[in-house]
Motif scaffolding. Structure first.
Motif, PDB file in Angstrom:
ATOM      1  N   MET A   1       0.684  -1.256   0.112  1.00 30.38           N
ATOM      2  CA  MET A   1       0.324  -0.122  -0.226  1.00 30.38           C
ATOM      3  C   MET A   1       1.071   1.141   0.019  1.00 30.38           C
ATOM      4  SD  MET A   1      -3.487   0.953   0.172  1.00 30.38           S
ATOM      5  CE  MET A   1      -4.237   2.560   0.441  1.00 30.38           C
ATOM      6  N   VAL A   2       1.781   1.211   0.936  1.00 29.52           N
ATOM      7  CA  VAL A   2       2.865   2.845   1.023  1.00 29.52           C
ATOM      8  C   VAL A   2       3.522   2.797  -0.520  1.00 29.52           C
ATOM      9  CG1 VAL A   2       5.052   3.626   1.896  1.00 29.52           C
ATOM     10  CG2 VAL A   2       2.963   2.400   3.568  1.00 29.52           C
ATOM     11  N   LYS A   3       4.101   1.412  -1.134  1.00 28.83           N
ATOM     12  CA  LYS A   3       5.097   1.512  -2.204  1.00 28.83           C
ATOM     13  C   LYS A   3       3.979   2.115  -3.391  1.00 28.83           C
ATOM     14  CE  LYS A   3       6.297  -2.733  -2.523  1.00 28.83           C
ATOM     15  NZ  LYS A   3       6.584  -3.880  -3.235  1.00 28.83           N
ATOM     16  N   ALA A   4       2.577   1.647  -3.046  1.00 28.25           N
ATOM     17  CA  ALA A   4       1.962   2.010  -5.197  1.00 28.25           C
ATOM     18  C   ALA A   4       1.201   3.401  -4.374  1.00 28.25           C
ATOM     19  CB  ALA A   4       0.257   1.389  -4.242  1.00 28.25           C
ATOM     20  N   VAL A   5       1.328   4.271  -3.236  1.00 22.94           N
ATOM     21  CA  VAL A   5       0.902   5.353  -2.683  1.00 22.94           C
ATOM     22  C   VAL A   5       1.854   6.363  -3.570  1.00 22.94           C
ATOM     23  CG1 VAL A   5      -0.030   6.989  -0.806  1.00 22.94           C
ATOM     24  CG2 VAL A   5      -1.259   5.430  -1.130  1.00 22.94           C
ATOM     25  N   LEU A   6       2.804   6.058  -2.418  1.00 18.31           N
ATOM     26  CA  LEU A   6       3.997   7.109  -3.462  1.00 18.31           C
ATOM     27  C   LEU A   6       4.860   6.674  -4.516  1.00 18.31           C
ATOM     28  CD1 LEU A   6       5.822   6.386   0.518  1.00 18.31           C
ATOM     29  CD2 LEU A   6       4.433   7.780  -0.474  1.00 18.31           C
ATOM     30  N   ASN A   7       4.694   5.756  -5.156  1.00 17.71           N
ATOM     31  CA  ASN A   7       5.031   5.647  -6.579  1.00 17.71           C
ATOM     32  C   ASN A   7       3.974   6.891  -7.241  1.00 17.71           C
ATOM     33  OD1 ASN A   7       7.177   4.029  -6.401  1.00 17.71           O
ATOM     34  ND2 ASN A   7       5.939   1.678  -6.084  1.00 17.71           N
ATOM     35  N   TYR A   8       2.297   6.447  -7.150  1.00 19.95           N
ATOM     36  CA  TYR A   8       1.408   7.417  -7.793  1.00 19.95           C
ATOM     37  C   TYR A   8       1.535   8.491  -8.001  1.00 19.95           C
ATOM     38  CZ  TYR A   8      -2.853   8.165 -10.317  1.00 19.95           C
ATOM     39  OH  TYR A   8      -4.182   8.496 -10.919  1.00 19.95           O
ATOM     40  N   ARG A   9       2.335   9.129  -6.418  1.00 22.97           N
ATOM     41  CA  ARG A   9       2.431  10.325  -5.987  1.00 22.97           C
ATOM     42  C   ARG A   9       3.616  11.073  -6.659  1.00 22.97           C
ATOM     43  NH1 ARG A   9       3.995  15.173  -4.857  1.00 22.97           N
ATOM     44  NH2 ARG A   9       3.533  16.204  -3.241  1.00 22.97           N
ATOM     45  N   VAL A  10       4.738  10.108  -7.060  1.00 17.10           N
ATOM     46  CA  VAL A  10       5.840  10.339  -7.969  1.00 17.10           C
ATOM     47  C   VAL A  10       5.473  10.713  -9.247  1.00 17.10           C
ATOM     48  CG1 VAL A  10       8.252   9.684  -8.502  1.00 17.10           C
ATOM     49  CG2 VAL A  10       8.001   9.289  -6.388  1.00 17.10           C
ATOM     50  N   ARG A  11       4.895  10.091 -10.014  1.00 22.20           N
ATOM     51  CA  ARG A  11       4.060   9.738 -11.502  1.00 22.20           C
ATOM     52  C   ARG A  11       3.461  11.132 -11.367  1.00 22.20           C
ATOM     53  NH1 ARG A  11      -0.361   4.938 -14.150  1.00 22.20           N
ATOM     54  NH2 ARG A  11      -0.301   6.084 -16.122  1.00 22.20           N
ATOM     55  N   ILE A  12       2.730  11.512 -10.831  1.00 19.51           N
ATOM     56  CA  ILE A  12       1.469  12.816 -10.988  1.00 19.51           C
ATOM     57  C   ILE A  12       2.655  14.018 -10.471  1.00 19.51           C
ATOM     58  CG2 ILE A  12      -0.135  14.304  -9.746  1.00 19.51           C
ATOM     59  CD1 ILE A  12      -1.473  11.782  -8.769  1.00 19.51           C
ATOM     60  N   LYS A  13       3.381  13.570 -10.282  1.00 18.40           N
ATOM     61  CA  LYS A  13       4.272  15.283  -9.674  1.00 18.40           C
ATOM     62  C   LYS A  13       5.245  15.248 -11.185  1.00 18.40           C
ATOM     63  CE  LYS A  13       5.147  17.980  -7.384  1.00 18.40           C
ATOM     64  NZ  LYS A  13       4.299  19.064  -6.932  1.00 18.40           N
ATOM     65  N   ARG A  14       5.735  14.346 -11.879  1.00 15.33           N
ATOM     66  CA  ARG A  14       5.792  13.985 -13.378  1.00 15.33           C
ATOM     67  C   ARG A  14       5.555  14.520 -14.149  1.00 15.33           C
ATOM     68  NH1 ARG A  14       9.131  12.958  -9.206  1.00 15.33           N
ATOM     69  NH2 ARG A  14      10.701  13.529  -9.233  1.00 15.33           N
ATOM     70  N   MET A  15       4.075  14.420 -14.509  1.00 16.07           N
ATOM     71  CA  MET A  15       3.026  14.292 -15.948  1.00 16.07           C
ATOM     72  C   MET A  15       3.427  15.849 -16.293  1.00 16.07           C
ATOM     73  SD  MET A  15       0.027  12.472 -14.105  1.00 16.07           S
ATOM     74  CE  MET A  15      -0.631  10.993 -13.966  1.00 16.07           C
ATOM     75  N   GLU A  16       2.290  16.329 -17.374  1.00 15.75           N
ATOM     76  CA  GLU A  16       2.612  17.224 -17.711  1.00 15.75           C
ATOM     77  C   GLU A  16       1.540  18.422 -17.029  1.00 15.75           C
ATOM     78  OE1 GLU A  16       2.688  16.551 -21.832  1.00 15.75           O
ATOM     79  OE2 GLU A  16       4.243  15.753 -22.669  1.00 15.75           O
ATOM     80  N   ASN A  17       1.732  19.243 -17.122  1.00 20.48           N
ATOM     81  CA  ASN A  17       0.907  20.771 -16.870  1.00 20.48           C
ATOM     82  C   ASN A  17      -0.461  20.454 -17.283  1.00 20.48           C
ATOM     83  OD1 ASN A  17       2.347  20.519 -14.813  1.00 20.48           O
ATOM     84  ND2 ASN A  17       3.338  22.588 -15.934  1.00 20.48           N
TER      85      ASN A  17
END
Length: 236
Positions: A1-17
């Motif tokens: 659960m921790v891995k999934a949440v943080l990985n998605y958080r990183v992914r969102i921050k690196r998305m195009e605006n």
């Protein structure tokens, strides 16, 4: 659960605006419960927080950074590996810490990491083995408060000693035949001289017999399971 949440958080921050999920994330960042959950998970893994200041806009933001200040330039794949490593370390430390001070887990705490054990196959011997590994076998040493005689002593022999797990496996004359069969396997697999030296150690060699020693031997563990089944049936 921790891995999934943080990985998605990183992914969102690196998305195009221009991505909608990124826009919603940025718009709702300051009051987001999910963001607070992310930060809680990050702190568990000792990942630092940094505040982003944007011209003309006041908002609390943060980027995941490694505990040495690295990470802002990492891509999702590199962060994924880092988060996986930190999560594994966190889980292992929590697992070890949870056993501190628990006398029943003194043998089990000798394991380096939790792992799948092949000798747990669902039968009665496996149940008894698990109880022995946790020093939770229902012997008088543990059940004296509610057993019929209200005694910790072994009632299966006349030695006048406490009925502990070690006593049942190694000393009690009630199970002499079963002990001989077990020792035949131990001497064959481990060596008689080596076992004689091992059984005088603090744990009396019990960690080896139940598969918690570095030199785990499946044949010995299976013999231990057979011993427990026969001895327990005789004890009844």
């Amino acid at each position: 659960m921790v891995k999934a949440v943080l990985n998605y958080r990183v992914r969102i921050k690196r998305m195009e605006n221009k991505r909608w999920v990124k826009r919603i994330f940025e718009w709702n960042l300051s009051e987001s419960l999910w963001e607070k959950i992310c930060w809680g998970h990050a702190r568990k893994l000792k990942i630092q927080k940094t505040v982003c200041v944007r011209i003309g806009r006041t908002m609390d933001d943060w980027l995941l950074r490694g505990h040495r200040g690295k990470g802002m330039e990492w891509d999702c794949n590199k962060w994924k590996k880092k988060i996986k490593k930190l999560t594994k370390e966190y889980g292992l430390n929590k697992w070890k810490h949870s056993m501190n001070g628990k006398t029943t887990l003194i043998w089990y705490a000798s394991k380096n990491v939790p792992r799948f054990e092949m000798f747990y196959d669902g039968n009665f011997g496996s149940q008894l083995l698990f109880a022995v590994r946790c020093k939770a076998l229902s012997v008088n040493r543990h059940t004296w408060r509610w057993n019929e005689g209200n005694t910790r002593l072994c009632l299966q022999c006349n030695k006048g000693v406490e009925e502990t797990v070690e006593h049942v496996v190694l000393e009690c004359s009630k199970y002499e035949h079963e002990q001989e069969s077990l020792m035949d396997v131990v001497h064959e697999q481990y060596g008689e001289n080596k076992w004689n030296a091992r059984c005088v150690e603090e744990d009396s060699g019990m960690r080896y017999l139940v598969g918690l020693d570095e030199e785990c031997n499946m044949t010995v563990v299976d013999a231990m399971k057979d011993f427990l089944v026969h001895a327990w049936n005789k004890r009844q």
